[in-house]
Design a protein around this motif. Structure first.
Motif, mmCIF file in Angstrom:
data_model
loop_
_atom_site.group_PDB
_atom_site.id
_atom_site.type_symbol
_atom_site.label_atom_id
_atom_site.label_comp_id
_atom_site.label_asym_id
_atom_site.label_seq_id
_atom_site.Cartn_x
_atom_site.Cartn_y
_atom_site.Cartn_z
ATOM 1 N N GLU A 117 -13.994 26.753 -25.097
ATOM 2 C CA GLU A 117 -13.037 27.831 -25.366
ATOM 3 C C GLU A 117 -13.668 29.193 -25.081
ATOM 4 O OE1 GLU A 117 -9.998 29.043 -28.969
ATOM 5 O OE2 GLU A 117 -12.044 28.426 -29.483
ATOM 6 N N ASP A 118 -14.902 29.393 -25.541
ATOM 7 C CA ASP A 118 -15.597 30.652 -25.279
ATOM 8 C C ASP A 118 -15.752 30.885 -23.782
ATOM 9 O OD1 ASP A 118 -15.859 31.030 -27.991
ATOM 10 O OD2 ASP A 118 -17.977 30.478 -28.087
ATOM 11 N N THR A 119 -16.095 29.821 -23.058
ATOM 12 C CA THR A 119 -16.303 29.950 -21.614
ATOM 13 C C THR A 119 -14.993 30.276 -20.900
ATOM 14 O OG1 THR A 119 -18.159 28.401 -21.673
ATOM 15 C CG2 THR A 119 -17.109 28.753 -19.538
ATOM 16 N N SER B 269 -23.909 33.252 5.062
ATOM 17 C CA SER B 269 -25.260 32.730 4.952
ATOM 18 C C SER B 269 -25.591 32.316 3.535
ATOM 19 C CB SER B 269 -26.266 33.783 5.431
ATOM 20 O OG SER B 269 -26.146 34.963 4.663
ATOM 21 N N THR B 270 -24.914 32.921 2.569
ATOM 22 C CA THR B 270 -25.142 32.559 1.173
ATOM 23 C C THR B 270 -23.813 32.151 0.560
ATOM 24 O OG1 THR B 270 -24.835 34.871 0.496
ATOM 25 C CG2 THR B 270 -27.089 34.120 0.894
ATOM 26 N N PRO B 271 -23.816 31.213 -0.377
ATOM 27 C CA PRO B 271 -22.565 30.756 -0.978
ATOM 28 C C PRO B 271 -21.905 31.845 -1.801
ATOM 29 C CG PRO B 271 -24.435 29.835 -2.135
ATOM 30 C CD PRO B 271 -24.973 30.523 -0.920
ATOM 31 N N GLU B 272 -20.570 31.833 -1.832
ATOM 32 C CA GLU B 272 -19.850 32.807 -2.641
ATOM 33 C C GLU B 272 -20.212 32.606 -4.102
ATOM 34 O OE1 GLU B 272 -15.266 34.063 -3.792
ATOM 35 O OE2 GLU B 272 -15.658 32.406 -2.442
ATOM 36 N N GLN B 273 -20.356 33.720 -4.823
ATOM 37 C CA GLN B 273 -20.720 33.641 -6.226
ATOM 38 C C GLN B 273 -19.658 34.272 -7.100
ATOM 39 O OE1 GLN B 273 -24.660 35.458 -6.306
ATOM 40 N NE2 GLN B 273 -25.532 33.443 -6.680
ATOM 41 N N ALA B 274 -19.543 33.741 -8.300
ATOM 42 C CA ALA B 274 -18.671 34.323 -9.307
ATOM 43 C C ALA B 274 -19.369 35.529 -9.914
ATOM 44 C CB ALA B 274 -18.378 33.278 -10.385
ATOM 45 N N MET C 246 -18.857 18.998 -12.369
ATOM 46 C CA MET C 246 -20.237 18.822 -12.776
ATOM 47 C C MET C 246 -21.074 19.889 -12.078
ATOM 48 S SD MET C 246 -20.007 16.163 -14.772
ATOM 49 C CE MET C 246 -21.647 15.452 -14.939
ATOM 50 N N CYS C 247 -21.924 20.577 -12.803
ATOM 51 C CA CYS C 247 -22.706 21.676 -12.249
ATOM 52 C C CYS C 247 -24.200 21.397 -12.369
ATOM 53 C CB CYS C 247 -22.377 22.992 -12.963
ATOM 54 S SG CYS C 247 -20.632 23.471 -12.841
ATOM 55 N N THR C 248 -24.963 21.948 -11.431
ATOM 56 C CA THR C 248 -26.412 21.781 -11.456
ATOM 57 C C THR C 248 -27.129 23.045 -11.898
ATOM 58 O OG1 THR C 248 -26.537 22.380 -9.109
ATOM 59 C CG2 THR C 248 -26.358 20.045 -9.643
ATOM 60 N N ASN C 249 -26.373 24.153 -12.060
ATOM 61 C CA ASN C 249 -27.013 25.387 -12.528
ATOM 62 C C ASN C 249 -26.923 25.464 -14.046
ATOM 63 O OD1 ASN C 249 -24.351 26.182 -13.118
ATOM 64 N ND2 ASN C 249 -24.121 27.160 -11.126
ATOM 65 N N GLU C 250 -27.397 26.563 -14.603
ATOM 66 C CA GLU C 250 -27.429 26.698 -16.057
ATOM 67 C C GLU C 250 -26.226 27.430 -16.621
ATOM 68 O OE1 GLU C 250 -29.525 25.147 -18.061
ATOM 69 O OE2 GLU C 250 -30.265 24.248 -16.204
ATOM 70 N N GLN C 251 -25.348 27.960 -15.752
ATOM 71 C CA GLN C 251 -24.143 28.607 -16.240
ATOM 72 C C GLN C 251 -23.135 27.572 -16.725
ATOM 73 O OE1 GLN C 251 -25.634 29.762 -13.440
ATOM 74 N NE2 GLN C 251 -25.936 31.939 -13.799
ATOM 75 N N SER C 252 -22.281 27.983 -17.646
ATOM 76 C CA SER C 252 -21.242 27.070 -18.122
ATOM 77 C C SER C 252 -19.917 27.285 -17.400
ATOM 78 C CB SER C 252 -21.033 27.233 -19.633
ATOM 79 O OG SER C 252 -20.726 28.572 -19.961
ATOM 80 N N LEU D 176 -15.178 25.442 -14.578
ATOM 81 C CA LEU D 176 -15.722 25.031 -15.871
ATOM 82 C C LEU D 176 -16.763 23.950 -15.627
ATOM 83 C CD1 LEU D 176 -12.428 24.736 -17.975
ATOM 84 C CD2 LEU D 176 -14.030 26.669 -17.900
ATOM 85 N N CYS D 177 -17.998 24.189 -16.071
ATOM 86 C CA CYS D 177 -19.080 23.223 -15.866
ATOM 87 C C CYS D 177 -19.040 22.204 -16.994
ATOM 88 C CB CYS D 177 -20.416 23.948 -15.819
ATOM 89 S SG CYS D 177 -20.596 24.994 -14.350
ATOM 90 N N ALA D 178 -18.356 21.099 -16.724
ATOM 91 C CA ALA D 178 -18.044 20.111 -17.762
ATOM 92 C C ALA D 178 -19.285 19.570 -18.454
ATOM 93 C CB ALA D 178 -17.252 18.958 -17.151
#
Length: 241
Positions: free
Chosen positions: A136-138, A2-7, A107-113, A124-126
């Motif tokens: 590199e940090d990410t 019901s909810t998307p898998e999350q990291a 390409m990501c729409t959230n605020e995480q990198s 990796l949110c390009a």
């Protein structure tokens, strides 16, 4: 589901499977839209949805070049970055295999990198990276997550486990070193700067986790595991940078 898998850091793994966004007619980006945004900022009457839409669609127009830059930096870092190479070797020793095929630029729409999934690899949110150092940090952050998942049995619904993941990743990746905080985030505190940064970032990451009620609750969970998780520098002998 019901909810998307999350990291572990709350980023949706669905982004890995998303195709590039549809191309948008560049004529859409006209002076009137730009002027409206700038005028709103100057007068204090910002149209936040307009700004969000404008920059999201600008990312869509540039998606090919943005992702290509991310891919180029990824291959460079896998070959030449000391921290990325070390963590990749340590993940390999535990039976993991992180490579250019499961470290994916999207390409990501959230605020995480970025994000990590044991089943899918690293996201990796390009469009969120300021430069190669930020990428590199990410990558290091997500590789610490990978190592932790291979080393221990991490329970996705155990908030203490998730808080520990975030504390360790922010401590060991280098994203909280003084120069990064000072020059990119305007955090000028010198005394216990590392601890303050790690607490702040771990708490913010926990806000994305199901089961967290609010920032106070997130901070409480982080504090419960702080002493043991902040001091645990494995697989490094000490905090690398």
């Amino acid at each position: 589901m019901s909810t998307p898998e999350q990291a572990p850091d709350g980023a949706s793994i669905e982004a890995i499977h998303q195709p590039p966004p549809e191309k948008i007619d560049p004529i859409y980006y006209n002076w009137s839209s730009t002027f409206s945004i700038l005028l709103g900022r100057m007068t204090g009457n910002r149209d936040v949805p307009l700004e969000r839409s404008y920059f999201t669609e600008m990312d869509a127009l540039k998606s090919d070049s943005i992702c290509k830059k991310c891919e180029t930096n990824k291959e460079y870092l896998l070959q030449y970055s000391p921290i990325v190479r070390f963590l990749n070797d340590e993940v390999s020793k535990l039976g993991g295999d992180l490579n250019k095929d499961n470290i994916l630029c999207r390409m990501c729409t959230n605020e995480q990198s970025g994000g990590f999934s044991l089943n899918h690899g690293i996201l990796l949110c390009a469009n969120k990276f300021r430069n190669r150092g930020h990428q590199e940090d990410t990558m290091a952050h997500e590789m610490v997550h990978a190592w932790d998942h291979l080393k221990w049995k991490v329970e996705d619904d155990n908030l203490r486990h998730q808080a520990c993941l975030e504390i360790r990743a922010s401590t060991l990746s280098g994203e909280c070193r003084f120069s990064r905080e000072f020059f990119t985030r305007n955090q000028w505190t010198i005394t216990e700067q590392l601890q303050a940064c790690v607490r702040r970032r771990a708490t913010l990451s926990m806000l994305a986790r199901p089961g967290i009620k609010d920032q106070e609750h997130a901070g409480k969970v982080v504090n419960e595991v702080w002493d043991s998780c902040f001091k645990d520098t494995r697989p490094f002998d000490e905090i690398y940078r």
